[in-house]
Enzyme design. Structure first.
Site, PDB file in Angstrom:
ATOM      1  N   GLY A 160      -2.186  22.323  20.889  1.00  0.00           N
ATOM      2  CA  GLY A 160      -0.761  22.160  21.156  1.00  0.00           C
ATOM      3  C   GLY A 160      -0.273  23.310  22.007  1.00  0.00           C
TER       4      GLY A 160
ATOM      5  N   CYS B  84      -8.297  24.576  19.116  1.00  0.00           N
ATOM      6  CA  CYS B  84      -7.366  25.344  19.959  1.00  0.00           C
ATOM      7  C   CYS B  84      -6.176  25.860  19.134  1.00  0.00           C
ATOM      8  CB  CYS B  84      -6.938  24.489  21.156  1.00  0.00           C
ATOM      9  SG  CYS B  84      -6.305  25.499  22.478  1.00  0.00           S
ATOM     10  N   TYR B  85      -4.964  25.307  19.303  1.00  0.00           N
ATOM     11  CA  TYR B  85      -3.844  25.758  18.465  1.00  0.00           C
ATOM     12  C   TYR B  85      -4.188  25.556  16.984  1.00  0.00           C
ATOM     13  CZ  TYR B  85       0.801  25.903  16.324  1.00  0.00           C
ATOM     14  OH  TYR B  85       1.866  26.199  15.506  1.00  0.00           O
TER      15      TYR B  85
ATOM     16  N   HIS C 169     -12.029  22.618  23.465  1.00  0.00           N
ATOM     17  CA  HIS C 169     -11.708  21.203  23.212  1.00  0.00           C
ATOM     18  C   HIS C 169     -12.979  20.345  23.247  1.00  0.00           C
ATOM     19  CE1 HIS C 169      -7.292  21.435  23.381  1.00  0.00           C
ATOM     20  NE2 HIS C 169      -7.518  22.482  24.160  1.00  0.00           N
TER      21      HIS C 169
ATOM     22  N   GLU D 277     -13.172  17.290  22.570  1.00  0.00           N
ATOM     23  CA  GLU D 277     -12.833  15.894  22.881  1.00  0.00           C
ATOM     24  C   GLU D 277     -12.836  15.600  24.372  1.00  0.00           C
ATOM     25  OE1 GLU D 277     -10.920  18.269  21.778  1.00  0.00           O
ATOM     26  OE2 GLU D 277      -8.831  18.119  22.421  1.00  0.00           O
TER      27      GLU D 277
ATOM     28  N   LYS E 126      -7.261   0.551  24.032  1.00  0.00           N
ATOM     29  CA  LYS E 126      -7.609  -0.481  25.008  1.00  0.00           C
ATOM     30  C   LYS E 126      -9.106  -0.841  24.979  1.00  0.00           C
ATOM     31  CE  LYS E 126      -5.725  -2.603  28.659  1.00  0.00           C
ATOM     32  NZ  LYS E 126      -4.351  -3.118  28.677  1.00  0.00           N
TER      33      LYS E 126
END
Ligand code: XMP
Length: 507
Positions: free
Chosen positions: A53, A80-81, A166, A168, A363
Site C-alpha cells: 500500500g 511490502c507495506y 512483490h 505477485e 476474467k
C-alpha cells in the site's frame, strides 16, 4: 473450500495477489484492510496476506488491521507495506529509506518454508519508501538485498512472514513459487478451487431461485457465460434479449443469434432496433452525446421487452469480481473521462432483483467456464468491444457508409492479425473512420476518398495502452486489402499514440 484472505491496504497489485493464488486452484478473496476480526474469524481462512500500500506505518492516518488479527494463530504473509506492518506490530523498527522502485537481487539466507526451492538468489520487484531497520524479537532474516537487509523475515515458529518485495508481479522471478510455498505448504490449503467445482456450486444455488430471469446479452463473454450458467440451472425461465443497435461488428448480430438459439437452445430474442438507433444518432457528432443516446435507446428497448414479457423477478448481469470490488471504492476523477454505459438506468418500477452469478470471478476464470460450457473459442477469446459499439469508432456523424467502411476494414484488420498469429497477443485491434478525405489515384483517375485509421494496442487492463509495433509487411497488407476491397477508401493510417495522452477509442 479452503480460503486465503488478502487484506487490501491499497496497492495497485492487490488484485494480482488473489489472481496468482487462484491460478494454482486455491480460493483467494480480497477484503478491505479494516475487516473486523469477528468477520474474518467467521470466514475461517487458512491464511492471511497483508497487501502492499502507499502509506507509511508512521503516517497519522496509516491503515492498520484490527489488532486481534495478528494474534489469530493462522499464518500471515505481509507484502511490502504489509511487511512493515508486521515489523511494526511485533516490536521491530521501520525507517524511512530512499525510495526503491524496480528489480533488485534478493539473496536467500534461509531457504526453508517461504523461500523453499528458490535457489540462492532471485530478481525481486521492489516498490517501497520505508524499510525494516530492526526486525522484531522472535523473527529471523531469511532474505536480503543490497539496500534492504531485512527484505524477507520469518517468525521463529514459521507462521508469520514479511517480504519487502512483490511476489505477485511477473518481474519477481519465482514469485508464484513463493506464494505457493506460503499458501500450499505453510497454510496447508487444498487446491480445491476449480471451475468445474464452481459450476456445480452455481447450479445448486441458481436452481433454488424462483421466478423468471431477464438477461440482456451483448455477445460478450461475461453476459454470455452468465446467461448459460443460469440457463443450465433454470432452463426456459431465463429469457435473453439481444439488442441489435446497428453498431456491431460485421455479421456479429447473426453469429450471436445463431449461437444462443441453435447451439445452446436458450430462450433468446433478437430485437432489431438498428434503424431506431441510427435515426436517433443522425446528425450527432459529440462523443458523449452519442454514448448517452446509445445508452438511453438501449434502456427503452430493454424496458419495452421487459414489460411485454413480464413478469420477471430477476435481472441477470455479468458483473465480475474486479467490478464488485471497484464499486466499493471511490474511483476519483479518472472514471469520468468517458461515461461507460452498461445495463444501468433501468426504471425502478421494473422492480428487479439483481442476479450476478460471476461476481466472484476474474476474467480468465470466466474464460475457463466458457470453454467448459462449450462457448466457441472465437467468442471467448475475442477482444473486448465497447458497449456503444462502433459509435465510439466513427468520428463525427454516424452514417451508413462510414459504418460499412468501419465494419469491413475492422474485419480485415482482425482477420490479418489472426492470420499472422498476432490477434491474441494484442489488447484491441480495429479500424475507425472519420470525415477526413484524401486524394488517391485509381487507374488514371484521381479519386477523393475516405481515410481509414487502424488502431492496434497492447495493454494489460485498458488503463494505459501502448500502440503495437506491428510488422511493416503486415501493415502494408492490411492497407492494400482495405483500399482494394472498399471502394471509397483511398488512404489508410496507423495510430501511433499511446494512452495517455490518447485513449484507446477515438470517441
Ligand atoms: P478508452 O477509449 O477509454 O477505452 O481508452 C478503455 C477501454 O474501455 C472500452 N470502452 C468502453 N466500454 N463503454 C464500454 O463498455 C464505453 O463507453 C467505452 N468506451 C471505451 C474500450 O474499448 C477499451 O477497451
Amino acid at each position: 473450500m479452503d480460503k486465503i484472505f488478502v487484506l487490501d491496504f491499497g496497492s495497485q497489485y492487490s488484485h494480482l495477489i488473489c489472481r496468482r493464488i487462484r491460478e494454482f486452484s486455491v480460493y483467494a478473496e480480497l477484503v478491505p484492510y479494516n475487516i473486523s476480526f469477528e468477520e474474518l474469524k467467521k470466514q475461517n481462512p487458512k491464511g492471511i496476506i497483508f497487501s502492499g500500500g502507499p502509506s507509511s506505518v508512521y503516517n497519522k492516518d496509516a491503515p492498520f488491521p484490527e489488532n486481534k488479527i495478528f494474534e489469530m494463530k493462522i499464518p500471515i504473509l505481509g507484502i511490502c507495506y504489509g511487511h512493515q506492518l508486521i515489523v511494526n506490530n511485533f516490536g521491530g523498527r521501520v525507517k524511512r529509506a530512499n525510495k526503491e522502485y524496480g528489480s533488485s537481487l534478493l539473496t536467500i539466507d534461509n531457504n526453508k518454508n517461504l523461500l523453499n526451492g528458490i535457489g540462492e538468489s532471485v530478481r525481486a520487484w521492489m516498490s517501497h519508501g520505508d524499510e525494516a531497520e530492526e526486525i522484531p524479537p522472535g523473527f529471523e532474516i531469511i532474505g536480503h538485498t543490497e539496500n534492504a537487509k531485512a527484505a524477507a523475515i520469518a517468525s521463529n515458529d514459521k507462521s508469520i512472514f514479511g517480504i519487502q518485495f512483490h511476489p505477485e508481479v511477473i518481474h519477481t522471478e519465482q514469485g508464484t513459487e513463493i506464494l505457493k510455498n506460503f499458501v500450499l505448504n505453510v497454510c496447508q490449503t487444498k487446491q480445491d478451487w476449480t471451475m468445474e467445482g464452481f459450476i456445480d456450486a452455481s447450479m445448486q444455488k441458481l436452481s433454488t431461485i424462483e421466478g423468471n430471469v431477464l438477461c440482456g446479452v451483448s455477445g460478450g463473454i461475461d453476459s454470455t457465460v452468465a446467461a448459460l450458467l443460469i440457463h443450465r440451472a433454470i432452463g426456459d425461465r431465463l429469457k435473453c434479449i439481444f439488442v441489435d443497435n446497428g453498431l456491431l461488428r460485421l455479421n456479429e448480430e447473426n453469429e450471436i443469434e445463431e449461437m444462443f438459439k441453435n447451439n445452446f437452445k436458450v430462450n433468446f430474442t433478437k430485437v432489431d432496433a438498428s434503424e431506431k438507433f441510427l435515426e436517433k444518432l443522425q446528425g450527432i457528432t459529440d462523443p458523449e452525446r452519442k454514448r448517452k443516446i446509445v445508452g438511453e435507446e438501449f434502456v427503452k428497448v430493454f424496458t419495452d421487452f421487459a414489460k411485454e414479457n413480464a413478469p420477471f423477478k430477476w435481472l441477470a448481469q455479468g458483473t465480475l469480481y474486479p467490478d464488485v470490488i471497484e464499486s466499493g471504492i471511490s474511483k476519483g476523477p479518472a472514471s469520468v473521462i468517458k461515461s461507460h454505459h452498461n445495463v444501468g438506468g433501468l426504471p425502478d418500477w421494473l422492480d428487479l432483483e439483481i442476479l450476478e452469478p460471476l461476481r466472484d470471478l476474474y476474467k480468465d476464470e470466466v474464460r475457463k467456464i466458457a470453454k467448459i460450457l462449450g462457448v466457441p473459442e472465437k467468442l471467448y477469446m475475442r477482444h473486448p468491444f465497447p458497449g456503444p459499439g462502433l459509435a465510439v469508432r466513427i468520428i463525427g456523424e454516424i452514417t451508413p457508409s462510414k459504418l460499412e467502411m468501419a465494419k469491413i476494414s475492422s474485419k480485415i484488420v482482425e482477420d490479418e492479425l489472426l492470420e499472422a498469429n498476432l490477434y491474441h497477443k494484442v489488447w484491441q485491434a480495429y479500424a475507425a473512420v472519420g470525415d477526413d478525405k484524401a486524394v488517391g489515384v485509381v487507374g488514371d483517375e484521381r479519386k477523393y476518398g475516405n481515410i481509414v485509421m487502424i488502431r492496434v494496442v497492447d495493454s494489460i487492463d485498458a488503463m494505459t495502452a501502448d500502440w503495437t509495433r506491428l510488422p511493416h509487411d503486415l501493415l502494408e497488407k492490411i492497407s492494400n486489402r482495405i483500399t482494394n476491397e472498399i471502394e471509397n477508401v483511398t488512404w489508410v493510417t496507423y495510430a501511433v499514440s499511446s494512452k495517455p495522452p490518447a485513449t484507446i477509442e477515438p470517441q
